[in-house]
Design a protein around this motif. Structure first.
Motif, PDB file in Angstrom:
ATOM      1  N   ASP A 138      10.880   1.571   3.336  1.00  0.00           N
ATOM      2  CA  ASP A 138       9.610   1.037   2.860  1.00  0.00           C
ATOM      3  C   ASP A 138       9.748  -0.449   2.543  1.00  0.00           C
ATOM      4  OD1 ASP A 138       8.879   3.703   3.009  1.00  0.00           O
ATOM      5  OD2 ASP A 138       8.515   3.927   0.855  1.00  0.00           O
ATOM      6  N   ASP A 139      10.868  -0.842   1.945  1.00  0.00           N
ATOM      7  CA  ASP A 139      11.075  -2.249   1.574  1.00  0.00           C
ATOM      8  C   ASP A 139      11.083  -3.156   2.796  1.00  0.00           C
ATOM      9  OD1 ASP A 139      11.167  -1.661  -1.128  1.00  0.00           O
ATOM     10  OD2 ASP A 139      13.357  -1.596  -1.210  1.00  0.00           O
ATOM     11  N   LYS A 140      11.742  -2.736   3.874  1.00  0.00           N
ATOM     12  CA  LYS A 140      11.790  -3.549   5.097  1.00  0.00           C
ATOM     13  C   LYS A 140      10.398  -3.663   5.702  1.00  0.00           C
ATOM     14  CE  LYS A 140      13.300  -5.775   8.686  1.00  0.00           C
ATOM     15  NZ  LYS A 140      13.479  -7.224   8.617  1.00  0.00           N
ATOM     16  N   THR A 141       9.659  -2.559   5.732  1.00  0.00           N
ATOM     17  CA  THR A 141       8.298  -2.593   6.256  1.00  0.00           C
ATOM     18  C   THR A 141       7.435  -3.538   5.423  1.00  0.00           C
ATOM     19  OG1 THR A 141       8.482  -0.366   7.149  1.00  0.00           O
ATOM     20  CG2 THR A 141       6.256  -1.193   6.769  1.00  0.00           C
ATOM     21  N   VAL A 195       8.170  -7.216   6.261  1.00  0.00           N
ATOM     22  CA  VAL A 195       7.532  -7.652   7.509  1.00  0.00           C
ATOM     23  C   VAL A 195       6.030  -7.850   7.293  1.00  0.00           C
ATOM     24  CG1 VAL A 195       6.957  -6.952   9.880  1.00  0.00           C
ATOM     25  CG2 VAL A 195       9.283  -6.607   8.999  1.00  0.00           C
ATOM     26  N   LEU A 196       5.376  -6.916   6.630  1.00  0.00           N
ATOM     27  CA  LEU A 196       3.933  -7.024   6.406  1.00  0.00           C
ATOM     28  C   LEU A 196       3.586  -8.205   5.512  1.00  0.00           C
ATOM     29  CD1 LEU A 196       2.918  -3.271   5.991  1.00  0.00           C
ATOM     30  CD2 LEU A 196       2.854  -4.693   8.057  1.00  0.00           C
ATOM     31  N   ASN A 197       4.406  -8.483   4.527  1.00  0.00           N
ATOM     32  CA  ASN A 197       4.147  -9.630   3.657  1.00  0.00           C
ATOM     33  C   ASN A 197       4.305 -10.949   4.411  1.00  0.00           C
ATOM     34  OD1 ASN A 197       3.431  -8.143   1.397  1.00  0.00           O
ATOM     35  ND2 ASN A 197       5.527  -8.001   0.657  1.00  0.00           N
ATOM     36  N   GLN A 198       5.284 -11.038   5.323  1.00  0.00           N
ATOM     37  CA  GLN A 198       5.420 -12.253   6.138  1.00  0.00           C
ATOM     38  C   GLN A 198       4.239 -12.374   7.096  1.00  0.00           C
ATOM     39  OE1 GLN A 198       9.225 -13.009   7.990  1.00  0.00           O
ATOM     40  NE2 GLN A 198       8.316 -14.440   9.453  1.00  0.00           N
ATOM     41  N   PRO A 224      -5.004 -10.514   1.060  1.00  0.00           N
ATOM     42  CA  PRO A 224      -4.593  -9.111   1.032  1.00  0.00           C
ATOM     43  C   PRO A 224      -4.965  -8.509  -0.323  1.00  0.00           C
ATOM     44  CG  PRO A 224      -2.748 -10.545   1.622  1.00  0.00           C
ATOM     45  CD  PRO A 224      -3.874 -11.409   1.155  1.00  0.00           C
ATOM     46  N   GLU A 225      -5.618  -7.372  -0.298  1.00  0.00           N
ATOM     47  CA  GLU A 225      -6.010  -6.711  -1.539  1.00  0.00           C
ATOM     48  C   GLU A 225      -5.052  -5.585  -1.907  1.00  0.00           C
ATOM     49  OE1 GLU A 225     -10.724  -7.507  -1.809  1.00  0.00           O
ATOM     50  OE2 GLU A 225     -10.157  -5.852  -0.479  1.00  0.00           O
ATOM     51  N   GLU A 226      -4.409  -5.010  -0.896  1.00  0.00           N
ATOM     52  CA  GLU A 226      -3.406  -3.974  -1.129  1.00  0.00           C
ATOM     53  C   GLU A 226      -2.532  -3.874   0.121  1.00  0.00           C
ATOM     54  OE1 GLU A 226      -3.111   0.735  -2.460  1.00  0.00           O
ATOM     55  OE2 GLU A 226      -4.979  -0.008  -1.597  1.00  0.00           O
ATOM     56  N   GLY A 286       7.918   4.294   5.348  1.00  0.00           N
ATOM     57  CA  GLY A 286       8.766   4.293   6.542  1.00  0.00           C
ATOM     58  C   GLY A 286       8.338   3.197   7.502  1.00  0.00           C
ATOM     59  N   ASP A 287       8.034   3.585   8.745  1.00  0.00           N
ATOM     60  CA  ASP A 287       7.658   2.594   9.758  1.00  0.00           C
ATOM     61  C   ASP A 287       6.153   2.355   9.831  1.00  0.00           C
ATOM     62  OD1 ASP A 287       6.829   4.975  10.905  1.00  0.00           O
ATOM     63  OD2 ASP A 287       7.756   4.597  12.851  1.00  0.00           O
ATOM     64  N   ARG A 288       5.403   2.839   8.853  1.00  0.00           N
ATOM     65  CA  ARG A 288       3.944   2.686   8.827  1.00  0.00           C
ATOM     66  C   ARG A 288       3.524   1.838   7.639  1.00  0.00           C
ATOM     67  NH1 ARG A 288       1.441   5.532  13.256  1.00  0.00           N
ATOM     68  NH2 ARG A 288       3.122   6.835  14.021  1.00  0.00           N
ATOM     69  N   GLY A 289       2.444   1.098   7.834  1.00  0.00           N
ATOM     70  CA  GLY A 289       1.924   0.286   6.748  1.00  0.00           C
ATOM     71  C   GLY A 289       0.417   0.158   6.824  1.00  0.00           C
ATOM     72  N   ILE A 290      -0.170  -0.120   5.685  1.00  0.00           N
ATOM     73  CA  ILE A 290      -1.607  -0.358   5.580  1.00  0.00           C
ATOM     74  C   ILE A 290      -1.808  -1.667   4.827  1.00  0.00           C
ATOM     75  CG2 ILE A 290      -3.785   0.437   4.589  1.00  0.00           C
ATOM     76  CD1 ILE A 290      -2.717   3.305   4.879  1.00  0.00           C
ATOM     77  N   ILE A 291      -2.656  -2.517   5.386  1.00  0.00           N
ATOM     78  CA  ILE A 291      -3.037  -3.768   4.730  1.00  0.00           C
ATOM     79  C   ILE A 291      -4.548  -3.714   4.523  1.00  0.00           C
ATOM     80  CG2 ILE A 291      -3.105  -6.282   4.852  1.00  0.00           C
ATOM     81  CD1 ILE A 291      -0.860  -6.005   7.057  1.00  0.00           C
ATOM     82  N   ARG A 292      -4.969  -3.644   3.271  1.00  0.00           N
ATOM     83  CA  ARG A 292      -6.397  -3.725   2.940  1.00  0.00           C
ATOM     84  C   ARG A 292      -6.668  -5.167   2.557  1.00  0.00           C
ATOM     85  NH1 ARG A 292      -9.277  -2.899  -1.631  1.00  0.00           N
ATOM     86  NH2 ARG A 292      -7.411  -2.271  -2.757  1.00  0.00           N
ATOM     87  N   TRP A 293      -7.689  -5.799   3.172  1.00  0.00           N
ATOM     88  CA  TRP A 293      -7.873  -7.235   3.027  1.00  0.00           C
ATOM     89  C   TRP A 293      -9.340  -7.639   2.928  1.00  0.00           C
ATOM     90  CZ3 TRP A 293     -10.850  -8.469   7.153  1.00  0.00           C
ATOM     91  CH2 TRP A 293     -10.688  -7.722   8.325  1.00  0.00           C
TER      92      TRP A 293
END
Length: 118
Positions: free
Chosen positions: A3-6, A9-12, A70-72, A77-84
């Motif tokens: 989760d931390d690696k994902t 990547v999403l934060n960058q 980004p709001e959340e 794992g290898d999945r992520g959600i960006i609410r914006w």
């Protein structure tokens, strides 16, 4: 993938849009990356391959008239959600809220599906 690696990547990825710096997308996208955008209605557009995805996202990131917030950000794992929220002007209706459903492989974005509130 952790989760931390994902999240890293999403934060960058998000930072490229917040800082209007498309160069921050370098090294984040897989060769076989696919993205689906919400427009044009009804089904949006599909972009396949590293060059097409980088070109699409870079144009949005480079637009200094946009304010991406980004709001959340969530990962499992290898999945992520960006609410914006994306704002493009001073008026009360000059914004849209949306979500990106992201999938990563080996630390690279392979899929980004973007949806907005209509």
């Amino acid at each position: 993938m952790s989760d931390d690696k994902t999240l890293q990547v999403l934060n960058q990825f998000n930072a490229a849009f917040q800082k209007h710096d498309p160069s921050l997308l370098e090294g984040l996208l897989a060769e076989d990356c696919v993205l689906e955008n919400s427009g044009p209605a009804p089904d949006g557009s599909r972009h396949e391959g590293l060059a097409a995805c980088r070109e699409f996202w870079s144009a949005i990131a480079a637009d200094a008239n946009n304010n991406f917030e980004p709001e959340e950000v969530w990962a499992s794992g290898d999945r992520g959600i960006i609410r914006w929220k994306l704002t493009w002007g001073p008026g009360p209706n000059d914004h849209v809220r949306g979500v990106n459903l992201m999938r990563l492989r080996d630390g690279l974005i392979v899929e980004g599906m973007g949806y907005v509130k209509g």
